[in-house]
Every structure is written in structure tokens, then in C-alpha cells.
Design an enzyme around this catalytic site. Structure first.
Site, PDB file in Angstrom:
ATOM      1  N   GLU A  21     -67.765  24.219 -23.961  1.00 38.83           N
ATOM      2  CA  GLU A  21     -69.019  23.533 -23.636  1.00 38.83           C
ATOM      3  C   GLU A  21     -68.826  22.543 -22.495  1.00 38.83           C
ATOM      4  O   GLU A  21     -67.802  21.844 -22.444  1.00 38.83           O
ATOM      5  CB  GLU A  21     -69.506  22.795 -24.888  1.00 38.83           C
ATOM      6  CG  GLU A  21     -70.998  22.750 -25.022  1.00 38.83           C
ATOM      7  CD  GLU A  21     -71.613  24.117 -25.265  1.00 38.83           C
ATOM      8  OE1 GLU A  21     -72.215  24.669 -24.330  1.00 38.83           O
ATOM      9  OE2 GLU A  21     -71.483  24.630 -26.392  1.00 38.83           O
ATOM     10  N   LEU A 100     -80.661  27.055 -27.328  1.00 42.14           N
ATOM     11  CA  LEU A 100     -80.335  28.488 -27.379  1.00 42.14           C
ATOM     12  C   LEU A 100     -80.732  29.170 -26.073  1.00 42.14           C
ATOM     13  O   LEU A 100     -80.804  30.382 -25.978  1.00 42.14           O
ATOM     14  CB  LEU A 100     -81.028  29.158 -28.572  1.00 42.14           C
ATOM     15  CG  LEU A 100     -80.642  28.584 -29.938  1.00 42.14           C
ATOM     16  CD1 LEU A 100     -81.358  29.330 -31.051  1.00 42.14           C
ATOM     17  CD2 LEU A 100     -79.129  28.653 -30.142  1.00 42.14           C
ATOM     18  N   SER A 103     -84.618  28.713 -21.494  1.00 42.22           N
ATOM     19  CA  SER A 103     -84.896  28.655 -20.054  1.00 42.22           C
ATOM     20  C   SER A 103     -84.282  29.870 -19.349  1.00 42.22           C
ATOM     21  O   SER A 103     -84.958  30.533 -18.556  1.00 42.22           O
ATOM     22  CB  SER A 103     -84.403  27.340 -19.443  1.00 42.22           C
ATOM     23  OG  SER A 103     -83.024  27.167 -19.622  1.00 42.22           O
ATOM     24  N   ASP A 150     -75.553  30.378 -19.027  1.00 40.26           N
ATOM     25  CA  ASP A 150     -76.679  30.908 -19.791  1.00 40.26           C
ATOM     26  C   ASP A 150     -77.208  32.204 -19.189  1.00 40.26           C
ATOM     27  O   ASP A 150     -77.506  33.168 -19.899  1.00 40.26           O
ATOM     28  CB  ASP A 150     -77.816  29.884 -19.836  1.00 40.26           C
ATOM     29  CG  ASP A 150     -77.387  28.571 -20.460  1.00 40.26           C
ATOM     30  OD1 ASP A 150     -76.284  28.526 -21.025  1.00 40.26           O
ATOM     31  OD2 ASP A 150     -78.156  27.601 -20.372  1.00 40.26           O
ATOM     32  N   TYR A 207     -77.309  15.005 -19.309  1.00 43.48           N
ATOM     33  CA  TYR A 207     -76.582  16.167 -18.779  1.00 43.48           C
ATOM     34  C   TYR A 207     -76.197  15.927 -17.322  1.00 43.48           C
ATOM     35  O   TYR A 207     -75.038  16.108 -16.928  1.00 43.48           O
ATOM     36  CB  TYR A 207     -77.474  17.404 -18.912  1.00 43.48           C
ATOM     37  CG  TYR A 207     -76.794  18.723 -18.618  1.00 43.48           C
ATOM     38  CD1 TYR A 207     -76.316  19.521 -19.654  1.00 43.48           C
ATOM     39  CD2 TYR A 207     -76.643  19.173 -17.315  1.00 43.48           C
ATOM     40  CE1 TYR A 207     -75.719  20.739 -19.398  1.00 43.48           C
ATOM     41  CE2 TYR A 207     -76.035  20.397 -17.046  1.00 43.48           C
ATOM     42  CZ  TYR A 207     -75.585  21.169 -18.080  1.00 43.48           C
ATOM     43  OH  TYR A 207     -74.986  22.372 -17.818  1.00 43.48           O
TER      44      TYR A 207
HETATM   45  P1  ADP Z   1     -83.160  25.537 -23.676  1.00 41.59           P
HETATM   46  O1  ADP Z   1     -82.871  26.418 -22.522  1.00 41.59           O
HETATM   47  O2  ADP Z   1     -81.935  25.209 -24.464  1.00 41.59           O
HETATM   48  O3  ADP Z   1     -84.231  26.059 -24.577  1.00 41.59           O
HETATM   49  P2  ADP Z   1     -84.070  23.812 -21.556  1.00 41.59           P
HETATM   50  O4  ADP Z   1     -84.408  22.359 -21.536  1.00 41.59           O
HETATM   51  O5  ADP Z   1     -83.052  24.309 -20.611  1.00 41.59           O
HETATM   52  O6  ADP Z   1     -83.677  24.139 -23.079  1.00 41.59           O
HETATM   53  O7  ADP Z   1     -85.364  24.664 -21.315  1.00 41.59           O
HETATM   54  C1  ADP Z   1     -86.535  24.436 -22.075  1.00 41.59           C
HETATM   55  C2  ADP Z   1     -87.743  24.481 -21.153  1.00 41.59           C
HETATM   56  O8  ADP Z   1     -87.884  25.804 -20.609  1.00 41.59           O
HETATM   57  C3  ADP Z   1     -89.045  24.221 -21.849  1.00 41.59           C
HETATM   58  O9  ADP Z   1     -89.313  22.829 -21.920  1.00 41.59           O
HETATM   59  C4  ADP Z   1     -90.047  24.945 -20.970  1.00 41.59           C
HETATM   60  O10 ADP Z   1     -90.368  24.168 -19.835  1.00 41.59           O
HETATM   61  C5  ADP Z   1     -89.249  26.129 -20.488  1.00 41.59           C
HETATM   62  N1  ADP Z   1     -89.484  27.351 -21.265  1.00 41.59           N
HETATM   63  C6  ADP Z   1     -88.541  28.144 -21.800  1.00 41.59           C
HETATM   64  N2  ADP Z   1     -89.080  29.223 -22.401  1.00 41.59           N
HETATM   65  C7  ADP Z   1     -90.403  29.121 -22.240  1.00 41.59           C
HETATM   66  C8  ADP Z   1     -91.522  29.928 -22.635  1.00 41.59           C
HETATM   67  N3  ADP Z   1     -91.362  31.081 -23.319  1.00 41.59           N
HETATM   68  N4  ADP Z   1     -92.760  29.506 -22.281  1.00 41.59           N
HETATM   69  C9  ADP Z   1     -92.947  28.366 -21.582  1.00 41.59           C
HETATM   70  N5  ADP Z   1     -91.935  27.573 -21.204  1.00 41.59           N
HETATM   71  C10 ADP Z   1     -90.676  27.917 -21.509  1.00 41.59           C
HETATM   72 MG    MG Z   2     -81.761  25.886 -20.784  1.00 43.81          MG
END
Ligand code: ADP
Ligand code: MG
Length: 341
Positions: A21, A100, A103, A150, A207
């Protein structure tokens, strides 16, 4: 690129990092695997050059999520892809901001669907190209300083395998599929979502600060990176030797290092790890960037329920929102489901 498909549906998985990590942006190693939770993108050609995006899961008030999509399209255009106007619809089973990698799943689902629409190859080289475009979408367009793990996991993951990634050359990371026969060994991998949400795209968040500290040579942060890199290789060795107890010990050591040296854990993550270990898990650690998100626990399959119950009870005692548990297995990377030309 001769396809005339009008619409393509593609799916890209989330990922869990078994170990390694905060190493990807530090020229190190990690060992993620793709999971069954995923994001599905439906991409349709438009007659004009507009880009319209809709997500069933969009968080009210979150205006940033569209930038992930706009960034992917912009990065693919930057490398010469002629992308028409598009309607893009997204659905996801992944928690957003839960560690998980929703993004990367979002980026990679969109990129894979566009590749399908244009008839671009989805072989190893094609997938690396997409992973790099998606990584750049996240760093250059959204402004989330992620390291590339990722996107590679979402695109290069394969059923039954973890993916050893070495970022020694950050511009050309090497990848090796590592068989991970946990189920055959009578073990389960349990993801527990602490329900604490981080926002990676927050450029001033922890981060980004950790990245700066590493670049500035912060001794304790560097010590985590050095010991963590060694643990990744030890973990690959332990998996090869089917030494599951040793693998568990390395996972727990990773957590301790992230908690004490890298300081990216939170009380909820520590509580889940400690409770899982007390309930008989072989090992447990926070997974993902930290400041919330999920833990990963390695546990004998017949002890998994006991771990869940112990964690739920520990949460209930503190009146915290109930955690969510997912049993995960290493699954396949992104693919076109329908409509490829
Ligand atoms: P993780 O990747 O661990 O879930 P991140 O902070 O990197 O956390 O990404 C989360 C962000 O990605 C959300 O706040 C949103 O802006 C965006 N996101 C991810 N998947 C979706 C989705 N299916 N619909 C809309 N936004 C999304
Ligand atoms: Mg992410």
C-alpha cells in the site's frame, strides 16, 4: 479501428489490494486483485459532438465525478483516438469512496466501452494503453494524485490470480499474474467496509500530503515504503509456498506499518483489524489509500461468519453505522459485455 458499433456495454471491476500500500507512486510493488463488484458503462454514439453522462450512483452535490469521464475521453483523444459525441450511462455495485476503487472502475469501464465502440484491440498492450489513459484522467483531469495500481488491476486482473505490479520504472510498470488459490485452501477473503468515506480527489487531503512527505524524504514514511516493498515479495513467496499463516502475518504487519509509520489508518479500520484477529483471522489489514474505506481479512472459510459477527458486535457497542461485509475472490479484468464490433 473500423468498427461501426452504435453502442457498447463494458464492465470494469473494483479491486482489493492484498498487500503493498502507498507503494505505487513510490516506485515500489503491490499485489492487488480484481473483484466481483464492478461498474458497467453503456456508451452510445451521438450524431453531434456532445458528451452526455449519467450515473445511477452519482452522489448528490458531487460535481467532480463527470471529470473522470471527460478526462478519459480527453486522454484517449490526446493519443489520437477519434471519438465521436457520446451518451454514457453508468451503473455500479461498488461503494463510492470506499477504497475498492470505484474511480478506476468508472474510468476503465468507459475506456473499455469506447475501445469496443472503435474496435480497438483489448490485448495486453491495448489494456496497458487504456490503463495509462485512465490513470492520467484521474491525475491530470480530476486532480487525484493516484499511482496507477487501480487502473492496472481493473484492466489486467485475471480470474483466480492476483497481479504483482512493480513500479520501479513508473512509466512502464511490469505485471505478473500470481495464482491465488485461497478457496482451494479452505480460506476466505473478507472485505469489510468501515463506512468511513475518504475523498481521494481532495488535493489537500492526507493522500496528497503523504505523497509530498515521501518526495521530501520523511524517514517514517520512507520506512513504511521500504518495509512494505519487502513484504510484497515475502507475500508472493508465501503464496507460492501455500504458507497462509505467513501471508496473514505479513498482512497484519502491513497494517501496523500503515497505522504507525504511514499514519493513514483511522479508529474504525484499527478496530476491524484487531477484532478480526481476536476472532481467529490469519491476518487483516486496511486496504486502499486509508483515512477510511475497507479492510481485507484472510480467514479460514469456516471462521468467516465468526469474524463478521465479532466486527458487527464491536461496531454496535460503539453505536457506529453497521459495517458492510463482502466475501471476495480474484476475478477477471475489464471486458466488453455487448456490442463490440
Ligand atoms: P474509490 O476509488 O476508492 O471508490 P475515490 O475517492 O478514488 O474512491 O473515488 C470516488 C469518487 O469517484 C466518487 O466520489 C465519485 O466522484 C466518483 N465515482 C466513482 N464511481 C462512480 C459512479 N459509478 N458514479 C458517479 N461517480 C462515481
Ligand atoms: Mg479511487
Amino acid at each position: 479501428m473500423t468498427s461501426l458499433s452504435a453502442s457498447v456495454v463494458a464492465r470494469a471491476p473494483g479491486r482489493v489490494n492484498l498487500i503493498g500500500e502507498h507503494t505505487d507512486y513510490n516506485g515500489g510493488r503491490c499485489l492487488p486483485f480484481a473483484i466481483g463488484l464492478a461498474t458497467i458503462a453503456t456508451v452510445r454514439r451521438r450524431d453531434d459532438d456532445r458528451l452526455r453522462v449519467h450515473s445511477r450512483e452519482a452522489i448528490p452535490g458531487d460535481h467532480r465525478w463527470r471529470e473522470y469521464v471527460v478526462g478519459v475521453v480527453a486522454e484517449l483523444r490526446r493519443i489520437g483516438w477519434e471519438i465521436p459525441g457520446l451518451d454514457i450511462d453508468l451503473v455500479s455495485t461498488l461503494p463510492l469512496g470506499g477504497g475498492l476503487s470505484s474511480s478506476a472502475a468508472l474510468e476503465c469501464a468507459v475506456a473499455t466501452a469506447i475501445a469496443g465502440l472503435l474496435g480497438a484491440p483489448l490485448d495486453g498492450a491495448g489494456r496497458r494503453l487504456l490503463a495509462e489513459a485512465c490513470r492520467r484522467a484521474e491525475t491530470e483531469h480530476v486532480g487525484a494524485p493516484t499511482g496507477g495500481m487501480d487502473q492496472l488491476a481493473a484492466l489486467l486482473g485475471s480470474e483466480g490470480h492476483a497481479l504483482l505490479i512493480d513500479f520501479a520504472d513508473p512509466d512502464a510498470p511490469t505485471t505478473t499474474a500470481v495464482p491465488l488459490p485461497v478457496a482451494a485452501a479452505g480460506l476466505s477473503l473478507l472485505v469489510t467496509d468501515t463506512r468511513v468515506r475518504h475523498v481521494l480527489a481532495d488535493g489537500d487531503g492526507g493522500y496528497a500530503q503523504r505523497r509530498r512527505e515521501c518526495a521530501d524524504g520523511h524517514p517514517r514514511r520512507r520506512r513504511h515504503v521500504t518495509t512494505e516493498n519487502a513484504r510484497v515479495l515475502d507475500a508472493v513467496d508465501a503464496i507460492g509456498a501455500r504458507s497462509w499463516q505467513r501471508l496473514g502475518g505479513l498482512m497484519t504487519a502491513s497494517h501496523v506499518s500503515l497505522r504507525d509509520d504511514y499514519e493513514v489508518s483511522v479508529p474504525q479500520l484499527d478496530l476491524v483489524v484487531d477484532t478480526a484477529l481476536t476472532a481467529g483471522a490469519l491476518g487483516a489489514r486496511m486496504t486502499g489509500g486509508g483515512f477510511g474505506g475497507c479492510t481485507l481479512t484472510l480467514v479460514a472459510a469456516d471462521r468467516a461468519d465468526a469474524v463478521r459477527e465479532a466486527v458487527d458486535a464491536a461496531y454496535a457497542e460503539r453505536r457506529w453505522d453497521s459495517p458492510r461485509h463482502h466475501l471476495v475472490t480474484p476475478g477477471a479484468g475489464a471486458r466488453v459485455l455487448r456490442g463490440a464490433g
